[in-house]
Motif scaffolding. Structure first.
Motif, PDB file in Angstrom:
ATOM      1  N   ALA A   1       0.880  13.011  -1.217  1.00 26.99           N
ATOM      2  CA  ALA A   1      -0.099  12.469  -0.280  1.00 26.99           C
ATOM      3  C   ALA A   1       0.570  11.441   0.636  1.00 26.99           C
ATOM      4  CB  ALA A   1      -1.259  11.838  -1.036  1.00 26.99           C
TER       5      ALA A   1
ATOM      6  N   ALA B   1     -11.182  10.003  -7.575  1.00 26.71           N
ATOM      7  CA  ALA B   1     -11.086  10.927  -8.710  1.00 26.71           C
ATOM      8  C   ALA B   1     -12.455  11.160  -9.339  1.00 26.71           C
ATOM      9  CB  ALA B   1     -10.122  10.372  -9.755  1.00 26.71           C
ATOM     10  N   THR B   2     -13.379  10.207  -9.189  1.00 29.49           N
ATOM     11  CA  THR B   2     -14.686  10.348  -9.834  1.00 29.49           C
ATOM     12  C   THR B   2     -15.652  11.181  -8.999  1.00 29.49           C
ATOM     13  OG1 THR B   2     -15.510   8.324  -8.808  1.00 29.49           O
ATOM     14  CG2 THR B   2     -14.455   8.098 -10.943  1.00 29.49           C
TER      15      THR B   2
ATOM     16  N   GLN C   1      -6.185  17.743  -3.690  1.00 33.76           N
ATOM     17  CA  GLN C   1      -5.840  16.721  -4.674  1.00 33.76           C
ATOM     18  C   GLN C   1      -4.355  16.390  -4.657  1.00 33.76           C
ATOM     19  OE1 GLN C   1      -7.617  17.422  -8.490  1.00 33.76           O
ATOM     20  NE2 GLN C   1      -9.615  17.038  -7.600  1.00 33.76           N
TER      21      GLN C   1
ATOM     22  N   LEU D   1      -5.354  13.445  -1.047  1.00 30.73           N
ATOM     23  CA  LEU D   1      -5.978  12.248  -1.605  1.00 30.73           C
ATOM     24  C   LEU D   1      -5.031  11.579  -2.590  1.00 30.73           C
ATOM     25  CD1 LEU D   1      -9.419  13.856  -2.481  1.00 30.73           C
ATOM     26  CD2 LEU D   1      -9.038  12.213  -0.645  1.00 30.73           C
ATOM     27  N   VAL D   2      -5.212  10.268  -2.750  1.00 33.17           N
ATOM     28  CA  VAL D   2      -4.578   9.568  -3.854  1.00 33.17           C
ATOM     29  C   VAL D   2      -5.710   9.309  -4.839  1.00 33.17           C
ATOM     30  CG1 VAL D   2      -3.173   7.620  -4.568  1.00 33.17           C
ATOM     31  CG2 VAL D   2      -2.961   8.524  -2.254  1.00 33.17           C
ATOM     32  N   LEU D   3      -5.796  10.132  -5.872  1.00 37.86           N
ATOM     33  CA  LEU D   3      -6.991  10.146  -6.718  1.00 37.86           C
ATOM     34  C   LEU D   3      -7.370   8.809  -7.341  1.00 37.86           C
ATOM     35  CD1 LEU D   3      -6.633  13.635  -8.425  1.00 37.86           C
ATOM     36  CD2 LEU D   3      -8.232  12.959  -6.645  1.00 37.86           C
ATOM     37  N   PRO D   4      -6.409   7.998  -7.813  1.00 35.51           N
ATOM     38  CA  PRO D   4      -6.826   6.735  -8.425  1.00 35.51           C
ATOM     39  C   PRO D   4      -7.261   5.687  -7.395  1.00 35.51           C
ATOM     40  CG  PRO D   4      -4.600   7.375  -9.114  1.00 35.51           C
ATOM     41  CD  PRO D   4      -4.970   8.217  -7.946  1.00 35.51           C
ATOM     42  N   PHE D   5      -6.974   5.922  -6.125  1.00 35.94           N
ATOM     43  CA  PHE D   5      -7.337   4.948  -5.091  1.00 35.94           C
ATOM     44  C   PHE D   5      -8.822   5.061  -4.760  1.00 35.94           C
ATOM     45  CE2 PHE D   5      -3.048   4.127  -2.724  1.00 35.94           C
ATOM     46  CZ  PHE D   5      -2.520   3.655  -3.903  1.00 35.94           C
TER      47      PHE D   5
ATOM     48  N   PRO E   1     -12.994   5.050  -7.384  1.00 37.03           N
ATOM     49  CA  PRO E   1     -11.862   5.954  -7.199  1.00 37.03           C
ATOM     50  C   PRO E   1     -12.340   7.336  -6.769  1.00 37.03           C
ATOM     51  CG  PRO E   1     -11.776   4.894  -9.355  1.00 37.03           C
ATOM     52  CD  PRO E   1     -13.105   4.573  -8.773  1.00 37.03           C
TER      53      PRO E   1
ATOM     54  N   PHE F   1       0.839  -1.197   0.000  1.00 36.63           N
ATOM     55  CA  PHE F   1       0.000   0.000   0.000  1.00 36.63           C
ATOM     56  C   PHE F   1       0.877   1.250   0.000  1.00 36.63           C
ATOM     57  CE2 PHE F   1      -2.602   3.217   2.260  1.00 36.63           C
ATOM     58  CZ  PHE F   1      -3.699   3.247   1.416  1.00 36.63           C
TER      59      PHE F   1
ATOM     60  N   ASP G   1      -9.678   3.093   0.451  1.00 39.52           N
ATOM     61  CA  ASP G   1      -8.241   3.211   0.695  1.00 39.52           C
ATOM     62  C   ASP G   1      -7.870   4.619   1.147  1.00 39.52           C
ATOM     63  OD1 ASP G   1      -7.444   0.644   0.322  1.00 39.52           O
ATOM     64  OD2 ASP G   1      -6.812   0.887  -1.761  1.00 39.52           O
TER      65      ASP G   1
ATOM     66  N   GLN H   1       1.558   6.644  -6.844  1.00 42.50           N
ATOM     67  CA  GLN H   1       0.453   7.415  -7.417  1.00 42.50           C
ATOM     68  C   GLN H   1       0.448   8.863  -6.962  1.00 42.50           C
ATOM     69  OE1 GLN H   1      -1.701   6.505  -9.791  1.00 42.50           O
ATOM     70  NE2 GLN H   1      -0.655   4.554  -9.969  1.00 42.50           N
ATOM     71  N   ASN H   2       0.936   9.139  -5.755  1.00 44.78           N
ATOM     72  CA  ASN H   2       0.960  10.521  -5.282  1.00 44.78           C
ATOM     73  C   ASN H   2       1.906  10.632  -4.087  1.00 44.78           C
ATOM     74  OD1 ASN H   2       0.567  13.052  -4.255  1.00 44.78           O
ATOM     75  ND2 ASN H   2      -1.664  12.980  -4.327  1.00 44.78           N
TER      76      ASN H   2
ATOM     77  N   ALA I   1     -11.713   8.238 -15.477  1.00 46.61           N
ATOM     78  CA  ALA I   1     -11.229   9.003 -14.339  1.00 46.61           C
ATOM     79  C   ALA I   1     -10.772   8.009 -13.288  1.00 46.61           C
ATOM     80  CB  ALA I   1     -12.350   9.872 -13.780  1.00 46.61           C
ATOM     81  N   GLY I   2      -9.655   8.299 -12.660  1.00 48.66           N
ATOM     82  CA  GLY I   2      -9.246   7.464 -11.550  1.00 48.66           C
ATOM     83  C   GLY I   2      -8.530   6.198 -11.948  1.00 48.66           C
ATOM     84  N   GLU I   3      -8.251   6.018 -13.239  1.00 49.32           N
ATOM     85  CA  GLU I   3      -7.428   4.876 -13.612  1.00 49.32           C
ATOM     86  C   GLU I   3      -6.033   5.075 -13.038  1.00 49.32           C
ATOM     87  OE1 GLU I   3      -7.187   2.806 -17.728  1.00 49.32           O
ATOM     88  OE2 GLU I   3      -8.454   4.558 -17.946  1.00 49.32           O
ATOM     89  N   GLU I   4      -5.456   4.042 -12.514  1.00 46.92           N
ATOM     90  CA  GLU I   4      -4.090   4.188 -12.026  1.00 46.92           C
ATOM     91  C   GLU I   4      -3.190   4.461 -13.213  1.00 46.92           C
ATOM     92  OE1 GLU I   4      -2.389   1.590  -9.252  1.00 46.92           O
ATOM     93  OE2 GLU I   4      -4.181   1.520  -7.993  1.00 46.92           O
TER      94      GLU I   4
ATOM     95  N   PRO J   1     -22.582   9.072 -21.065  1.00 44.32           N
ATOM     96  CA  PRO J   1     -22.708   7.624 -20.860  1.00 44.32           C
ATOM     97  C   PRO J   1     -22.887   7.326 -19.375  1.00 44.32           C
ATOM     98  CG  PRO J   1     -20.755   8.148 -22.182  1.00 44.32           C
ATOM     99  CD  PRO J   1     -21.361   9.440 -21.770  1.00 44.32           C
TER     100      PRO J   1
END
Lengths: 353, 521
Positions: free
Chosen positions: A219, B402-403, B344, B348-352, B400, A208, B356, A215-216, A338-341, B16
């Protein structure tokens, strides 16, 4: 799921363009690809060849993919693999009188440790001086190549009267890795490791931390994660995997260290990691694919009379299409979610940000 | 000549996944007016503007420019029709000059190929004079303050002969002074015949500048009105769909013992002091607000207090225990809660997933981990509980972050920080960029934390927020605390004087208030 589709599309496109090139040179793609397939999977011997070719690629692919998870680009897998290979050879021929169940694991461990320590250097440099790992690992690759060349032609050279080339003596039988039927034990180890890496990344707190840093990293710092420790540890584990790959190649296939026998295995790890979309479970099939192409290429050259190098072209095309993901998404009418790693290939140029 | 320069009729846009971002939206713009488009985040304002600017195609509806029906397929079409847009995030090349940025994509050339910079520069000068938009054409964009960069963006649109200017949340990135300057510019543009669409969710701004106001909610237009027919309360109710409490409800503070005690904190940036020997005490059960124009050392102070930066000098004591600097983990374990300035980047970790992100600071502790092993079940249950408790609107705990909308992202951070046993909360710009409903919610939660005995340090560039939440207010100017007040004994105008550096309290007063350890020699 989407990333699997992207990889499969890249592979299909590469094979398709490969077929066009074959057609243009007057060879039936069906015949050529048929021979390739036969050479890779046609009989037990072919299968063993494929698995042997795939094994080091699983290791180096895992090494590169693992580093990517912390958004580190370990181009140094090649150098780490070379050091692993020669150190395993040294333990393999230099340590005598051990039973196989101790000697072989000891040599593997020595190779893995060599790779891990070598990879720690760019990790430490990055954390404490900001030197980018892409640059330092490329440089360290040269050091590894020249160091191993020197050792194999100097202190560790095979001094038997018949030998004139640069190479170490053959490792003792007790250090050799067994092959079970067509299945090399090194391949089994590599598949188990893919599972371990998956577990480490997604089921443990350490994983983790790695993924958070990847990813960041801002953070991560905010949350009290030591980014420095995580980056160094990630490089060490990445190097350990690459070094182990070299050791397995020495103990399972080559039987000694000889310059020129491990060329490209580490670099191909980058191809494998990208084809696998950096997922440890993707690394195994990706390595098998590339391994099969390498194993079958001789048969293809023989049966269809095309130069082996067409395989390199197809591999390069795969990498091209994987990298040109934007192009593939357009073709598949796939939107970025959105939010794809995200796979970050390079962070920290200059600004240290 | 038509009554409207721009009219959108019955615009519908579906995305969509069944989201109807615009549902039969009617909108019109008169020549030479400032028309505010007001709505919460996700109300469909930006979607509508992106349709008008050609970035999206509507599923239904028709757009008219000067009374003629038009089809806008791309920003290129929009520009040709005289529509310009200034996005929230600027699209400038930092290392280019103002002139180069303005002409980029519409270059002035000689012989069809050679860039004619002197002439371009002249044109830019004329343009900035004509519209009263002062800017140095030779300055590098990266050297300019944000407010001036925005002016460059506006000039970019005007250079392309825009008669209709869309400003997407232009004040979100500006200081109060810069907002005033922007408003002056907007009035000048209007007086010279430019029609402006001003997108925002800030009520005060709308009432201050708009000629007409259209309010959107959940993809629909709620109504169009004028500033003299409404007040903040009415606009907020239109926006949110219910009565909103704009005033923070709170009882007088009951301060307890000192929880946070910092002394002589000095932070330097490239050798230049940005926080100059600041001392502060925050007591349990009180909110200490730090007022100040952005860039006066608040960010660096916050970073030093939350383990993100090592100060050059000073001490930090939390609950009587001396704390190390630059170690967020130890501070967190000793009761630090932190709502970071940039949610951001740091928060936060946006893709998580939401789940998490909710354990970002506690992932290694039971029940979320046993030894090395993470405990997905406990992490999931924690997320479900907090999503419910903090009213986070999301499709589920595994999506995630991010959404999520900005307001819901902030709620994730608030839920994470407030669900731990904290003793000291540093809230840095806790409601920046959020809509009215979320602001109300987060303010209420912060006051709740105070009432539970947490020491709260609030940093905000919004003076209204400081005034309505704080029990005590300290003013920061050029890295120093220049004044401390009880919140009920000071007004906005007075604070403004101190914020601008026009006044400061005497050293003896500051020492007595505990924000200096000694008078200056």
């Amino acid at each position: 799921m989407r990333s699997v589709l992207l990889s499969l599309t890249a592979i299909a496109l590469a094979l398709f363009i490969g077929a066009l090139i074959l057609l243009a040179s007057g060879v039936s793609p069906l015949v050529a690809y048929g021979a390739l397939l036969k050479g890779a999977f046609g009989d037990a011997q072919a299968l063993q060849r494929t698995l042997e070719k795939a094994t080091p690629l699983v290791f180096s692919g895992l090494a590169v993919a693992f580093a990517f998870k912390a958004s580190l680009f370990n181009i140094g897998a090649q150098g780490q693999l070379l050091l692993g290979a020669i150190i395993a050879a040294a333990v393999g021929f230099g340590v005598e009188g051990l039973p196989p169940y101790i000697h072989a694991p000891l040599a593997l461990l020595a190779g893995a440790t060599a790779g891990a320590l070598f990879a720690a250097i760019p990790g430490v440099l990055k954390v404490y001086t900001g030197a980018h790992e892409v640059i330092t690992t490329i440089m360290l690759n040269y050091i590894a190549i020249n160091l191993t060349d020197y050792l194999a032609d100097g202190p560790w050279k095979d001094r038997s009267p018949m030998n004139i080339v640069a190479r170490t003596p053959a490792i003792l039988e007790s250090a050799r890795l067994p092959t079970w039927g067509p299945i090399p034990s090194g391949f089994v180890i590599s598949v188990i490791l893919a599972g371990v890496i998956y577990w480490l990344l997604w089921k443990t707190t350490f994983g983790f931390e790695i993924r958070t840093v990847g990813q960041n990293r801002h953070a991560a710092r905010y949350a009290g994660i030591s980014v420095a420790k995580v980056m160094i540890a990630t490089m060490v584990i990445s190097g350990l995997l690459a070094g182990l790959g070299g050791a397995v190649e020495t103990q399972g296939v080559v039987g000694r260290y000889q310059p020129g026998f491990n060329v490209g295995l580490g670099f191909e790890g980058i191809t494998i990691a990208l084809l696998a979309k950096t997922h440890p479970f993707g690394v195994v099939p990706a390595a098998l694919l590339v391994g099969a192409m390498k194993a079958g290429s001789s048969q293809m050259q023989f049966a269809a009379d095309v130069a082996k190098e067409i395989i390199d072209v197809i591999q390069a095309l795969m990498l091209f299409f994987i990298s040109a993901e934007f192009l593939l998404r357009r073709m598949l009418r796939m939107k970025e979610e959105a939010g794809e790693e995200k796979l970050v290939l390079s962070t920290g140029w200059g600004s240290g940000d | 000549m038509s009554e409207y320069v721009l009219e959108a009729r019955g615009i519908t846009k579906r995305f969509p996944g069944g989201v109807v971002a615009n549902d039969h939206v009617d909108f019109n713009l008169r020549p030479g007016e400032i028309h505010a488009l007001l709505g919460e985040n996700g109300a469909g304002k930006t979607t509508l503007m992106n349709i008008i600017y050609g970035l999206y195609q509507p599923d239904e509806g028709q757009i008219f420019v000067d009374g003629r029906p038009v089809v806008i397929r791309s920003p290129h079409d929009a520009i040709r029709l005289g529509i310009g847009m200034v996005h929230q995030h600027f699209m400038l090349v930092p290392v280019f000059t103002v002139t180069e940025n303005i002409i980029l994509g519409a270059e002035v050339v000689r012989f069809g190929i050679v860039l004619d910079l002197p002439r371009a520069r002249q044109q830019v000068l004329e343009l900035s004079r004509r519209y009263g938009l002062e800017v140095d054409p030779d300055a590098l964009v990266e050297d300019l303050p944000v407010g001036v960069q925005q002016r460059v963006e506006i000039l970019k649109a005007l250079y392309r002969d825009a008669r209709i200017l869309i400003l997407d949340e232009p004040t979100a990135v500006l200081t109060p002074q810069e907002v005033e300057e922007l408003f002056a510019v907007m009035r000048q543009l209007r007086d010279r015949g430019v029609s402006i669409i001003f997108i925002t969710h800030k009520l005060k701004e709308v009432l201050a500048i708009a000629d007409r106001i259209t309010v959107m909610r959940r993809g629909k237009v709620v109504g169009t009105t004028t500033p003299d027919q409404v007040d903040e309360q009415k606009l907020a109710a239109m926006m949110v769909g219910r009565e909103v409490v704009l005033e923070v409800q709170k009882t007088p503070a009951k301060p307890g013992p000192v929880v946070l005690d910092i002394r002589d904190l000095r932070v330097e940036e490239n050798g230049v002091p940005v926080v100059k020997d600041v001392s502060l005490q925050v007591r349990a059960g009180e909110i200490l607000g730090i007022a100040g124009v952005q860039g006066n050392g608040q960010t660096e102070l916050a970073e030093a207090l939350t383990g993100l930066r090592r100060p050059q000098k000073g001490t930090l004591v939390l609950d009587g225990k001396s704390m190390p600097f630059n170690n967020a983990r130890i501070l967190i374990e000793n009761g630090l809660g932190h709502i970071p300035e940039d949610r951001q980047k740091h928060g936060l970790v946006l893709p998580f997933s939401i789940a998490d992100n909710l354990v970002l600071c506690t992932y290694y502790k039971p029940p979320f981990a046993r030894g090395w092993q993470r405990q997905p079940q406990a992490i999931l249950e924690n997320a479900e509980r907090l999503i419910e408790q903090f009213d986070i609107r999301a499709a589920g705990p595994m999506v995630p972050v991010a959404t999520l909308s900005g307001g819901n992202q902030q709620k994730v951070i608030v839920a994470r920080e407030f669900s731990r046993p904290i003793r000291f909360l540093l809230a840095n710009q806790p409601t920046r960029g959020l809509d009215v409903g979320s602001i109300e919610y987060i303010h209420r939660r912060i006051v709740e934390m105070r009432d539970q005995g947490v020491a709260v340090l609030l940093i905000s560039a919004e003076l209204d927020e400081i005034m309505s939440l704080s029990d005590r207010i300290a003013v920061m100017y050029e890295g120093e605390i220049v004044a401390v007040f009880d919140a009920d004994k000071v007004d906005k105008a007075t604070l403004g004087m101190y914020m601008a550096g026009a006044r400061r309290q005497g050293d003896d007063e500051l020492v007595a208030a505990g924000v200096r350890t000694q008078t200056r020699a």
